[in-house]
Design a protein around this motif. Structure first.
Motif, PDB file in Angstrom:
ATOM      1  N   ASP A  18      14.138  39.216 -91.260  1.00  0.00           N
ATOM      2  CA  ASP A  18      15.315  39.678 -91.126  1.00  0.00           C
ATOM      3  C   ASP A  18      15.987  40.685 -92.046  1.00  0.00           C
ATOM      4  N   GLY A  33      14.180  33.736 -88.403  1.00  0.00           N
ATOM      5  CA  GLY A  33      13.426  33.148 -87.050  1.00  0.00           C
ATOM      6  C   GLY A  33      14.139  31.926 -86.750  1.00  0.00           C
ATOM      7  N   GLY A 237      21.691  31.436 -88.560  1.00  0.00           N
ATOM      8  CA  GLY A 237      20.917  30.371 -88.315  1.00  0.00           C
ATOM      9  C   GLY A 237      21.564  29.309 -88.415  1.00  0.00           C
TER      10      GLY A 237
HETATM   11  P1  AMP Z   1      21.007  32.214 -84.938  1.00  0.00           P
HETATM   12  O1  AMP Z   1      21.998  32.868 -85.980  1.00  0.00           O
HETATM   13  O2  AMP Z   1      21.138  30.712 -84.797  1.00  0.00           O
HETATM   14  O3  AMP Z   1      21.402  32.810 -83.658  1.00  0.00           O
HETATM   15  O4  AMP Z   1      19.544  32.778 -85.007  1.00  0.00           O
HETATM   16  C1  AMP Z   1      19.197  33.852 -86.119  1.00  0.00           C
HETATM   17  C2  AMP Z   1      17.845  33.933 -85.966  1.00  0.00           C
HETATM   18  O5  AMP Z   1      17.241  34.173 -84.649  1.00  0.00           O
HETATM   19  C3  AMP Z   1      17.349  35.188 -86.881  1.00  0.00           C
HETATM   20  O6  AMP Z   1      16.750  34.518 -88.017  1.00  0.00           O
HETATM   21  C4  AMP Z   1      16.438  35.908 -86.070  1.00  0.00           C
HETATM   22  O7  AMP Z   1      15.391  36.206 -86.445  1.00  0.00           O
HETATM   23  C5  AMP Z   1      16.386  35.227 -84.684  1.00  0.00           C
HETATM   24  N1  AMP Z   1      16.423  36.131 -83.587  1.00  0.00           N
HETATM   25  C6  AMP Z   1      16.901  37.076 -83.309  1.00  0.00           C
HETATM   26  N2  AMP Z   1      16.865  37.790 -82.269  1.00  0.00           N
HETATM   27  C7  AMP Z   1      15.632  37.018 -81.664  1.00  0.00           C
HETATM   28  C8  AMP Z   1      15.138  36.949 -80.259  1.00  0.00           C
HETATM   29  N3  AMP Z   1      15.248  37.852 -79.411  1.00  0.00           N
HETATM   30  N4  AMP Z   1      14.050  35.936 -80.018  1.00  0.00           N
HETATM   31  C9  AMP Z   1      13.973  34.980 -80.815  1.00  0.00           C
HETATM   32  N5  AMP Z   1      14.460  35.023 -82.129  1.00  0.00           N
HETATM   33  C10 AMP Z   1      15.384  35.893 -82.388  1.00  0.00           C
END
Ligand code: AMP
Length: 305
Positions: A18, A33, A237
């Motif tokens: 990220d 992720g 995250g």
């Molecule tokens: P959150 O803040 O809990 O929504 O999660 C953030 C994480 O979601 C980040 O570390 C990103 O790498 C991951 N992320 C962002 N967009 C996507 C997507 N389209 N599919 C899967 N994971 C994602």
């Protein structure tokens, strides 16, 4: 040859690098992720296996971070190509995040193949990833006792039919308040949650960022505030660590009772509160059992009437 240890919990989701900008700082190539965050949080509580894919550019230093948490990596594939990348910016209000770019890279061709000992795990968390991949993992599991799934706006927009198939087959759907409104077309969260209960899951968990989380079932509603912090450095995250801690705690106890669900909400809130104190997994890497136990005690004190 010795058999691999049985797992209590399997988590599939994105594994990526990220680039994140907040009003105070910008960092690139952070380990992130949904699966990274969820596995890190869950591994404090239960033996957890990760299902995901990384590219040939995924450095050893990132794998060492995973090994530090101690979750199982037999379900993590390494493929020729670039690792999933995502970049986002938080403007003045840390609750508002804008995605700047998403590169699926090796996730575009990903075919999850679960190792044999993963298939028998009683608990499964389908963290945020394309619903078609969530379904592929679900198809390989042998009667898991409890399945939780997360999603995001992107999949509501581009993969609604598959997302609805996922929702029909799970026990608990977790999503944030704007996603709940978007998915159901309902403005009131209570109405949205009841509509979603009608689509199959026994539980709907709506996350409300710094305002906490709400758990809905046909039997009633349970509310859990967020642990109050004086500084949030990176909210990325928060939802994944909440859900990872929540299902990790349930998997550790092995039973899904009303009391266990409430305790799991408490654990999810506390683990997420640590995560947002630093970028990437940096705070969870240093988290001790003692820090965790202290914050649980302080939080329970705040919740007492
Ligand atoms: P959150 O803040 O809990 O929504 O999660 C953030 C994480 O979601 C980040 O570390 C990103 O790498 C991951 N992320 C962002 N967009 C996507 C997507 N389209 N599919 C899967 N994971 C994602």
């Amino acid at each position: 040859m010795s058999r691999p240890a049985p797992l209590q919990l399997v988590i599939v989701g994105s594994v990526g690098l990220d680039t994140i900008e907040t009003p105070a700082a910008k960092h690139a190539d952070l380990l992130g992720g949904s699966a990274s965050y969820a596995c890190a949080a869950a591994s404090f509580f239960a033996p957890t296996g990760m299902v995901g894919v990384v590219g040939s550019d995924f450095g050893k230093s990132y794998l060492d971070i995973y090994r530090g948490f101690g979750f199982d990596l037999a379900g993590l594939q390494v493929r020729e190509g670039r690792t999933f990348r995502w970049s986002g910016i938080y403007e003045d209000n840390m609750d508002n995040r804008r995605t700047l770019s998403t590169e699926l890279n090796v996730f575009a061709e990903f075919m999850p193949e679960l190792p044999e000992n993963y298939r028998r795990a009683p608990f499964l968390f389908l963290a945020n990833i394309a619903p078609a991949l969530q379904l592929r993992v679900l198809d390989q599991m042998r009667k898991p006792r409890f399945v939780v799934a997360d999603t995001m706006d992107l999949w509501i927009n581009v993969a609604l039919a598959d997302l609805k198939k996922v929702i029909r087959r799970i026990d608990l759907l977790t999503l944030n308040e704007s996603e709940a409104r978007h998915l159901t077309g309902e403005r009131m969260l209570v109405t949205a949650a009841h509509k979603l209960l009608g689509w199959g899951p026994r539980y709907i968990l709506i996350k409300k960022g710094e305002h906490g989380a709400m758990l809905f079932s046909k039997r009633g509603t349970f509310l859990m505030p967020a642990y109050p912090l004086d500084a949030v450095n990176d909210p990325t995250g928060a939802g994944d660590t909440f859900a990872g801690g929540f299902i990790g705690q349930l998997a550790a106890g092995g039973k899904v009772t009303e009391e266990a669900l409430r305790r799991a909400m408490l654990v999810g809130s506390v683990i997420a509160s640590f995560n947002v104190e630093a970028f990437s997994l940096n705070r969870l890497r240093k988290l001790t059992r003692r820090d965790f136990a202290r914050r649980i005690t302080a939080f329970k004190h705040m919740l007492r009437i």
